[in-house]
Design a protein around this motif. Structure first.
Motif, PDB file in Angstrom:
ATOM      1  N   ARG A  71     -17.710 -87.788  14.474  1.00 21.26           N
ATOM      2  CA  ARG A  71     -17.972 -87.971  13.382  1.00 21.26           C
ATOM      3  C   ARG A  71     -19.384 -88.006  14.191  1.00 21.26           C
ATOM      4  NH1 ARG A  71     -13.497 -89.199  12.049  1.00 21.26           N
ATOM      5  NH2 ARG A  71     -12.687 -88.218  10.072  1.00 21.26           N
ATOM      6  N   ARG A  72     -20.353 -87.778  13.126  1.00 15.99           N
ATOM      7  CA  ARG A  72     -22.175 -88.248  13.445  1.00 15.99           C
ATOM      8  C   ARG A  72     -22.332 -89.122  12.756  1.00 15.99           C
ATOM      9  NH1 ARG A  72     -20.980 -86.974  18.524  1.00 15.99           N
ATOM     10  NH2 ARG A  72     -20.929 -85.183  19.286  1.00 15.99           N
ATOM     11  N   ASP A  73     -22.926 -90.410  13.305  1.00 18.26           N
ATOM     12  CA  ASP A  73     -23.046 -91.302  12.505  1.00 18.26           C
ATOM     13  C   ASP A  73     -24.800 -90.860  11.791  1.00 18.26           C
ATOM     14  OD1 ASP A  73     -22.134 -93.664  12.209  1.00 18.26           O
ATOM     15  OD2 ASP A  73     -22.630 -94.870  14.278  1.00 18.26           O
ATOM     16  N   GLY A  74     -25.049 -90.657  10.004  1.00 15.62           N
ATOM     17  CA  GLY A  74     -26.363 -90.679   9.389  1.00 15.62           C
ATOM     18  C   GLY A  74     -27.016 -91.221   9.772  1.00 15.62           C
ATOM     19  N   THR A  75     -28.142 -91.294   9.240  1.00 18.26           N
ATOM     20  CA  THR A  75     -29.508 -91.346   9.039  1.00 18.26           C
ATOM     21  C   THR A  75     -30.269 -91.887   8.218  1.00 18.26           C
ATOM     22  OG1 THR A  75     -30.612 -89.492  10.236  1.00 18.26           O
ATOM     23  CG2 THR A  75     -30.334 -90.671  12.183  1.00 18.26           C
ATOM     24  N   THR A  76     -30.288 -91.840   7.244  1.00 17.34           N
ATOM     25  CA  THR A  76     -30.748 -91.680   6.043  1.00 17.34           C
ATOM     26  C   THR A  76     -29.315 -92.182   5.312  1.00 17.34           C
ATOM     27  OG1 THR A  76     -29.541 -89.318   5.070  1.00 17.34           O
ATOM     28  CG2 THR A  76     -32.143 -89.910   6.353  1.00 17.34           C
ATOM     29  N   ALA A  77     -29.710 -92.850   4.122  1.00 15.30           N
ATOM     30  CA  ALA A  77     -28.106 -93.657   2.808  1.00 15.30           C
ATOM     31  C   ALA A  77     -29.320 -93.061   1.255  1.00 15.30           C
ATOM     32  CB  ALA A  77     -28.249 -95.088   3.706  1.00 15.30           C
ATOM     33  N   SER A  78     -28.670 -93.073   0.607  1.00 12.82           N
ATOM     34  CA  SER A  78     -29.383 -92.389  -0.831  1.00 12.82           C
ATOM     35  C   SER A  78     -28.116 -93.933  -1.896  1.00 12.82           C
ATOM     36  CB  SER A  78     -29.476 -90.944  -0.900  1.00 12.82           C
ATOM     37  OG  SER A  78     -29.776 -91.023  -2.546  1.00 12.82           O
ATOM     38  N   GLU A  79     -29.529 -94.385  -2.258  1.00 11.14           N
ATOM     39  CA  GLU A  79     -28.580 -95.954  -3.106  1.00 11.14           C
ATOM     40  C   GLU A  79     -28.835 -94.720  -4.740  1.00 11.14           C
ATOM     41  OE1 GLU A  79     -29.961-100.319  -5.207  1.00 11.14           O
ATOM     42  OE2 GLU A  79     -31.378 -98.448  -4.785  1.00 11.14           O
ATOM     43  N   SER A  80     -29.597 -93.764  -5.070  1.00  8.75           N
ATOM     44  CA  SER A  80     -29.590 -92.715  -5.957  1.00  8.75           C
ATOM     45  C   SER A  80     -28.827 -91.712  -5.980  1.00  8.75           C
ATOM     46  CB  SER A  80     -30.964 -92.352  -6.538  1.00  8.75           C
ATOM     47  OG  SER A  80     -30.693 -91.399  -5.142  1.00  8.75           O
ATOM     48  N   GLU A  81     -27.767 -91.482  -5.051  1.00 10.13           N
ATOM     49  CA  GLU A  81     -26.856 -90.532  -4.948  1.00 10.13           C
ATOM     50  C   GLU A  81     -25.431 -91.917  -4.854  1.00 10.13           C
ATOM     51  OE1 GLU A  81     -26.398 -87.388  -2.585  1.00 10.13           O
ATOM     52  OE2 GLU A  81     -28.243 -87.120  -2.391  1.00 10.13           O
ATOM     53  N   ALA A  82     -25.426 -92.388  -4.405  1.00 12.60           N
ATOM     54  CA  ALA A  82     -24.400 -94.072  -4.156  1.00 12.60           C
ATOM     55  C   ALA A  82     -24.327 -94.588  -6.033  1.00 12.60           C
ATOM     56  CB  ALA A  82     -24.870 -95.150  -3.709  1.00 12.60           C
ATOM     57  N   ASN A  83     -25.504 -94.729  -6.825  1.00  8.09           N
ATOM     58  CA  ASN A  83     -25.213 -94.836  -8.142  1.00  8.09           C
ATOM     59  C   ASN A  83     -24.101 -93.935  -8.712  1.00  8.09           C
ATOM     60  OD1 ASN A  83     -26.493 -97.694  -8.392  1.00  8.09           O
ATOM     61  ND2 ASN A  83     -28.298 -96.299  -8.408  1.00  8.09           N
ATOM     62  N   ASN A  84     -24.288 -92.840  -8.181  1.00 12.42           N
ATOM     63  CA  ASN A  84     -23.011 -91.359  -9.053  1.00 12.42           C
ATOM     64  C   ASN A  84     -21.890 -91.376  -8.576  1.00 12.42           C
ATOM     65  OD1 ASN A  84     -25.298 -90.384 -10.389  1.00 12.42           O
ATOM     66  ND2 ASN A  84     -25.963 -89.409  -8.121  1.00 12.42           N
ATOM     67  N   SER A 127     -19.032 -94.033  17.535  1.00 13.40           N
ATOM     68  CA  SER A 127     -20.205 -93.714  16.270  1.00 13.40           C
ATOM     69  C   SER A 127     -19.237 -95.018  15.199  1.00 13.40           C
ATOM     70  CB  SER A 127     -20.033 -92.919  15.382  1.00 13.40           C
ATOM     71  OG  SER A 127     -18.372 -91.911  14.422  1.00 13.40           O
ATOM     72  N   CYS A 128     -20.102 -94.992  14.390  1.00 15.71           N
ATOM     73  CA  CYS A 128     -19.755 -96.276  13.372  1.00 15.71           C
ATOM     74  C   CYS A 128     -18.960 -95.490  12.537  1.00 15.71           C
ATOM     75  CB  CYS A 128     -21.220 -96.877  12.691  1.00 15.71           C
ATOM     76  SG  CYS A 128     -22.001 -97.692  13.772  1.00 15.71           S
ATOM     77  N   ALA A 129     -19.607 -94.001  12.208  1.00 10.29           N
ATOM     78  CA  ALA A 129     -19.057 -93.281  11.426  1.00 10.29           C
ATOM     79  C   ALA A 129     -16.936 -92.875  11.688  1.00 10.29           C
ATOM     80  CB  ALA A 129     -19.245 -91.985  10.852  1.00 10.29           C
ATOM     81  N   ASP A 130     -17.235 -93.251  12.695  1.00 10.55           N
ATOM     82  CA  ASP A 130     -15.152 -92.836  13.841  1.00 10.55           C
ATOM     83  C   ASP A 130     -15.048 -93.725  13.547  1.00 10.55           C
ATOM     84  OD1 ASP A 130     -15.509 -90.187  13.995  1.00 10.55           O
ATOM     85  OD2 ASP A 130     -16.181 -90.100  15.829  1.00 10.55           O
ATOM     86  N   ILE A 131     -15.724 -95.307  13.436  1.00 12.39           N
ATOM     87  CA  ILE A 131     -15.003 -96.490  13.618  1.00 12.39           C
ATOM     88  C   ILE A 131     -14.472 -96.836  11.932  1.00 12.39           C
ATOM     89  CG2 ILE A 131     -15.310 -98.786  13.685  1.00 12.39           C
ATOM     90  CD1 ILE A 131     -17.413 -98.424  15.686  1.00 12.39           C
ATOM     91  N   LEU A 132     -15.143 -96.730  11.061  1.00 14.67           N
ATOM     92  CA  LEU A 132     -15.169 -96.506  10.047  1.00 14.67           C
ATOM     93  C   LEU A 132     -13.947 -95.671   9.301  1.00 14.67           C
ATOM     94  CD1 LEU A 132     -15.953 -97.823   7.666  1.00 14.67           C
ATOM     95  CD2 LEU A 132     -17.232 -96.674   6.493  1.00 14.67           C
ATOM     96  N   ALA A 133     -13.834 -94.732   9.407  1.00 16.10           N
ATOM     97  CA  ALA A 133     -13.008 -93.977   9.049  1.00 16.10           C
ATOM     98  C   ALA A 133     -11.659 -94.341   9.888  1.00 16.10           C
ATOM     99  CB  ALA A 133     -12.814 -92.044   9.799  1.00 16.10           C
ATOM    100  N   LEU A 134     -11.451 -94.967  11.120  1.00 15.73           N
ATOM    101  CA  LEU A 134     -10.094 -95.514  11.826  1.00 15.73           C
ATOM    102  C   LEU A 134      -9.836 -96.571  11.169  1.00 15.73           C
ATOM    103  CD1 LEU A 134     -10.856 -94.682  15.875  1.00 15.73           C
ATOM    104  CD2 LEU A 134      -8.886 -93.746  14.237  1.00 15.73           C
ATOM    105  N   ALA A 135     -10.744 -97.529  10.924  1.00 18.45           N
ATOM    106  CA  ALA A 135     -10.562 -98.680  10.475  1.00 18.45           C
ATOM    107  C   ALA A 135      -9.662 -98.739   9.080  1.00 18.45           C
ATOM    108  CB  ALA A 135     -11.314 -99.532  10.750  1.00 18.45           C
TER     109      ALA A 135
END
Length: 169
Positions: A149-162, A122-130
């Motif tokens: 970890r499983r990769d998320g399929t959604t993202a939230s710009e509004s939550e990232a703004n926090n 998963s990309c999530a695991d790659i990111l954690a290992l990197a």
């Protein structure tokens, strides 16, 4: 309830599979990819080391990228998702603009892993290992990273703004 105290493990497993979110019943393991992608750590390490040889600041960028991913809905790789017609991703949130970088390093690692062990890591695991390797190669601490970890399929710009400002106390 401890796992060892479960009287009927098949009933518990059925309950987990049917009624609970996969995230509740799933677990991360240090050896998650040992048989399916034994070259995982070597590939991540060599790519992070290569990126750091080209630009030492990339180590801090990879750690920051991982933090920004984990802040919104957990460490699911959602920060890597691009905007689509139906999704406003986290990359363009105010705290991330001109702030997070290192996407090309993660993409390069993912490409190498797709050759070595297609559709496995998963990309999530790659990111954690990197992030871990970048800190370690910068003479920081080393820590074991549980994987699966499983990769998320959604993202939230509004939550990232926090995301907290670097200027907050």
């Amino acid at each position: 309830m401890e796992c060892s105290s479960i009287k009927h493990p098949f009933i518990f497993l059925f309950f987990c599979l049917v009624f609970l979110s996969p995230l509740v019943c799933s677990q991360l393991y240090y050896n998650f990819y040992d048989t399916t992608c034994p070259s995982l750590t070597r590939i991540v390490r060599s790519n992070v080391l290569s990126a750091m040889a080209n630009e030492t600041r990339i180590a801090a960028s990879l750690l920051r990228l991982h933090f920004h991913d984990c802040f919104v809905n957990g460490c699911d790789g959602s920060v890597l998702l691009d905007d689509t017609s139906t999704l406003k991703g986290e990359k363009n949130a105010r705290p991330n603009q001109n702030s997070i970088r290192g996407f090309e390093v993660i993409d390069k690692i993912k490409s190498a892993l797709e050759v070595a062990c297609p559709s496995t890591v998963s990309c999530a695991d790659i990111l954690a290992l990197a992030a871990r390797e970048a800190v370690n190669f910068s003479r920081g601490p080393f820590w074991s990273v549980p994987l699966g970890r499983r990769d998320g399929t959604t993202a939230s710009e509004s939550e990232a703004n926090n995301l907290p400002s670097p200027f907050e106390s």
